[in-house]
Design an enzyme around this catalytic site. Structure first.
Site, short mmCIF file in Angstrom:
data_model
loop_
_atom_site.label_atom_id
_atom_site.label_comp_id
_atom_site.label_asym_id
_atom_site.label_seq_id
_atom_site.Cartn_x
_atom_site.Cartn_y
_atom_site.Cartn_z
N LYS A 85 0.85 -1.20 0.00
CA LYS A 85 0.00 0.00 0.00
C LYS A 85 0.88 1.24 0.00
O LYS A 85 1.87 1.29 0.74
CB LYS A 85 -0.90 -0.04 1.24
N SER A 160 -9.64 1.87 2.90
CA SER A 160 -8.77 2.57 1.99
C SER A 160 -7.75 1.69 1.27
O SER A 160 -7.17 2.13 0.28
CB SER A 160 -8.02 3.66 2.76
N SER A 184 -9.70 -0.33 7.19
CA SER A 184 -9.14 -0.24 5.83
C SER A 184 -8.49 -1.49 5.28
O SER A 184 -8.19 -1.55 4.09
CB SER A 184 -8.15 0.91 5.75
N1 GLN Z 1 -12.85 4.26 6.35
C1 GLN Z 1 -12.26 4.69 7.57
C2 GLN Z 1 -11.88 6.15 7.47
O1 GLN Z 1 -12.14 6.71 6.47
C3 GLN Z 1 -11.08 3.83 7.94
C4 GLN Z 1 -9.86 4.17 7.20
C5 GLN Z 1 -8.68 3.33 7.57
O2 GLN Z 1 -8.79 2.32 8.25
N2 GLN Z 1 -7.51 3.80 7.15
O3 GLN Z 1 -11.34 6.72 8.36
#
Ligand code: GLN
Length: 498
Positions: A85, A160, A184
Site C-alpha cells: 500500500k 482505503s 481499511s
Molecule cells: N474508512 C475509515 C476512514 O475513512 C477507515 C480508514 C482506515 O482504516 N484507514 O477513516
C-alpha cells in the site's frame, strides 16, 4: 489438472517451498515475471497499482534465487510477489499516500514491515492505490483516480486499502500489505472477496507507515486465504526499537485448523444488520454461518456491548483529531509539494495545503482541529476518549464469556463508483462494523462468507482478545473447511491472463 495451475495461483506455502527447493525448476524470477505480466494485462482495467517496481522486484528475485543456488534458505516468503500500500515506505521508491501533497517524495529508508517481508524472501512488485492518507472506504479519494472492483468494474473495491485488495483478488499478487485505522484492511477485503487481518495494536511495527491516527493504525496482511495471510503476518510481526508502541505478544506461527466443537462464539446484538437498508444478503450469510457453526458443535453466546452503537461517533472524533495533528507536518517547507505562488510564510502554508490536500483530508483536518480546540476539547475529544476506554472494557468483558466474536464486516456488498463519494456521512457509515476493533486495540480478520445473487463477495469478521491472532487463523481455517466459503477468482472482462 494440477500441472496446469499457474504457480502464481498456488498457496503461498507451496509457492515458496518450490522456490526454496533447488531441485524444483520454479524460481523467484519466474514468479516475479508472471506477476508483472499479469499486472500489465489486467491492471489497466482495475488501477490497483499506482506504480510497479520491476527493477526492484527483479533484483530481489535474483537475490532469492542466488541464495537457493548457494544452499541457503531465503525464508518462508521465498520469491512471493508482494504489493505494498502506498502509505508504507519502500526505500528509494516514491511514496505518495495517493496525495498530491507529497510531491515527488522518495523515502530514504523503508518500513520495518517491508524490510521484514523482504528478509523473508518476498519480492515487491509495486505500490498499491488507496484513499488519500487512508481516509475513505472506497479508494475514490485517491488523487490519482479510483480502483475498480474485480468482481464488477462499476463498483468500488472498498478502501482505503482498495488497491491491495483488488491486486490480490485479481491474482496479480498473492499477498499485499495494507493498513487499518478503522477498517481499511477488512472492509476492502470483504468487498473484494479475500482475507485481511488487522492485528492487535502493537503487533506490527508502524515504522515507515505514514501516520493517519497513531493510536489506531496497524499494518496487516491481505491474502487469498487465512493460511497465506498467516505466513505474511508471521514474517512482519514483532517488537521494533523504531516503534515504541510495539509489544511482546504470543507469536503467530505454524498452521492448522481449530476444533470448532465446544468453541464459544459470541454474537453481539449491536452488530446486527436487521433493518439496515441493503443489509439483507449480509444478514442471510451470517445466519448461515452461525448455523454451520452450531452444527459443528460450537456454542452460541448472546452478548451486548452497548457502546458499540457509539463507535462511529467516537471514531470520527478520535481519528480526525489525531490526523489533524499528524498532517500538520505537510507544510510545504520540509518536504513534498510547495506552492509556486506563495507570498508570506502563512500564505505559503495555506496555499500549499489548499493545493495539496483533497476534500476529504481537509474535512478531517477541520473536524479534528475543531474537536481539539480550546473550549471544545472537553465536550468532544475527552468525552470520546472516555467512551473509548469504556468500549475497550466492554470487549474485555465480552471475551470472558466467549472465545471468538463473529459478525458481518460491512453493512452492504460493494457499492457503485460515485454512489457515496459526495455524501461523507453515508461513506462513514460503511465503517459501522469495523471501527470498534481499532478503538479497542484488538485483532480482527475478514474472511469470505459467500456471495450475493449477483456474485458480489460477502465477508465476515472474526474478533478475538488482544494477542489471539493465531487462534483466529485456526478458527478461520476450520470455518472455511466447514462452510466451503473461500476465495473464488473473478472473471475480469477487459483483462487477460498471463
Ligand atoms: N474508512 C475509515 C476512514 O475513512 C477507515 C480508514 C482506515 O482504516 N484507514 O477513516
Amino acid at each position: 489438472m494440477e500441472g496446469l495451475t499457474n504457480p502464481l495461483d498456488l498457496p503461498v506455502a507451496e509457492m515458496a517451498a518450490r522456490v526454496r527447493n533447488i531441485d524444483d525448476p520454479l524460481t523467484a524470477s519466474e514468479l516475479v515475471e508472471t506477476s508483472l505480466l499479469r499486472i500489465e494485462a489486467i491492471d489497466p482495467a482495475l488501477h490497483a497499482f499506482l506504480r510497479t517496481t520491476p527493477e526492484l522486484a527483479r533484483e530481489q528475485a535474483r537475490v532469492v534465487d542466488a541464495r537457493v543456488e548457494a544452499g541457503e534458505d531465503p525464508g518462508p516468503l521465498a520469491g512471493v510477489p508482494l504489493g505494498v500500500k502506498d502509505n508504507i515506505a519502500v526505500e528509494g521508491v516514491p511514496l505518495t499516500c495517493a496525495s498530491k501533497i507529497l510531491g515527488n517524495y522518495v523515502p530514504p529508508t523503508g518500513a520495518t514491515s517491508v524490510r521484514r517481508a523482504v528478509d523473508a524472501g518476498a519480492c515487491i512488485v509495486g505500490k498499491t492505490n488507496l484513499d488519500e492518507f487512508g481516509m475513505g472506504s472506497s479508494t475514490e479519494n485517491s488523487a490519482f483516480g479510483p480502483t475498480r472492483n474485480p468482481y464488477d468494474l462499476e463498483r468500488v473495491p472498498g478502501g482505503s486499502s482498495g488497491g491491495s485488495a483488488a491486486a490480490v483478488a485479481a491474482g496479480m499478487v498473492p499477498l499485499a500489505l495494507g493498513s487499518d485505522t478503522g477498517g481499511s484492511i477488512r472492509q476492502p477485503a470483504a468487498l473484494s472477496g479475500i482475507v485481511g487481518m488487522k492485528p492487535t495494536y502493537g503487533r506490527v511495527s508502524r515504522n515507515g507507515l505514514v501516520a493517519f491516527a497513531s493510536s489506531l493504525d496497524q499494518v496487516g496482511p491481505m491474502a487469498r486465504s487465512a493460511a497465506d495471510a498467516r505466513i505474511l503476518l508471521g514474517a512482519i510481526q514483532g517488537t521494533d526499537p523504531a516503534d515504541a508502541t510495539t509489544r511482546d505478544l504470543p507469536a503467530v506461527t505454524g498452521s492448522g485448523a481449530a476444533e470448532l466443537a465446544g468453541l464459544r462464539i459470541g454474537r453481539v446484538e449491536e452488530f446486527s444488520l436487521a433493518g439496515v437498508a441493503g443489509g439483507e444478503p449480509m444478514e442471510a450469510a451470517m445466519g448461515d454461518v452461525h448455523k454451520a457453526l452450531e452444527e459443528a458443535g460450537a456454542e452460541s453466546v448472546e452478548l451486548s456491548i452497548p457502546l458499540v452503537k457509539s463507535s462511529i461517533p467516537i471514531y470520527y472524533i478520535v481519528a480526525p483529531a489525531e490526523a489533524s495533528s499528524n498532517l500538520a507536518r505537510y507544510d510545504g517547507v520540509r518536504y513534498g509539494h510547495r506552492t509556486s505562488d506563495a507570498g508570506a510564510l502563512q500564505a505559503l502554508y495555506a496555499k500549499t495545503r489548499d493545493e495539496g490536500f483533497g476534500a476529504e483530508v481537509k474535512r478531517r483536518i477541520l473536524i479534528g482541529t475543531f474537536a481539539l480546540s480550546a473550549g471544545y476539547a472537553d465536550a468532544y475529544y475527552k468525552r470520546a476518549m472516555a467512551a473509548r476506554s469504556a468500549l475497550r472494557r466492554g470487549f474485555e468483558r465480552a471475551f470472558e464469556r466467549c472465545d471468538v466474536i463473529v459478525s458481518a464486516t460491512t453493512p452492504t456488498p460493494a457499492f457503485l463508483l460515485g454512489e457515496k463519494v459526495d455524501d461523507p456521512l453515508a461513506m462513514y457509515l460503511c465503517d459501522i462494523l469495523t471501527v470498534a476493533s481499532n478503538l479497542a486495540g484488538i485483532p480482527v480478520m475478514n474472511v469470505p462468507a459467500g456471495q450475493t445473487e449477483d456474485g458480489l463477495p460477502v465477508g465476515m469478521q472474526l474478533w478475538g482478545p488482544a494477542g489471539s491472532e493465531a487462534r483466529l487463523f485456526d478458527v478461520a481455517e476450520a470455518l472455511a473447511e466447514t462452510t466451503g466459503h473461500a476465495y473464488r477468482a473473478p472473471v475480469i472482462p477487459a483483462g487477460g491472463d498471463a
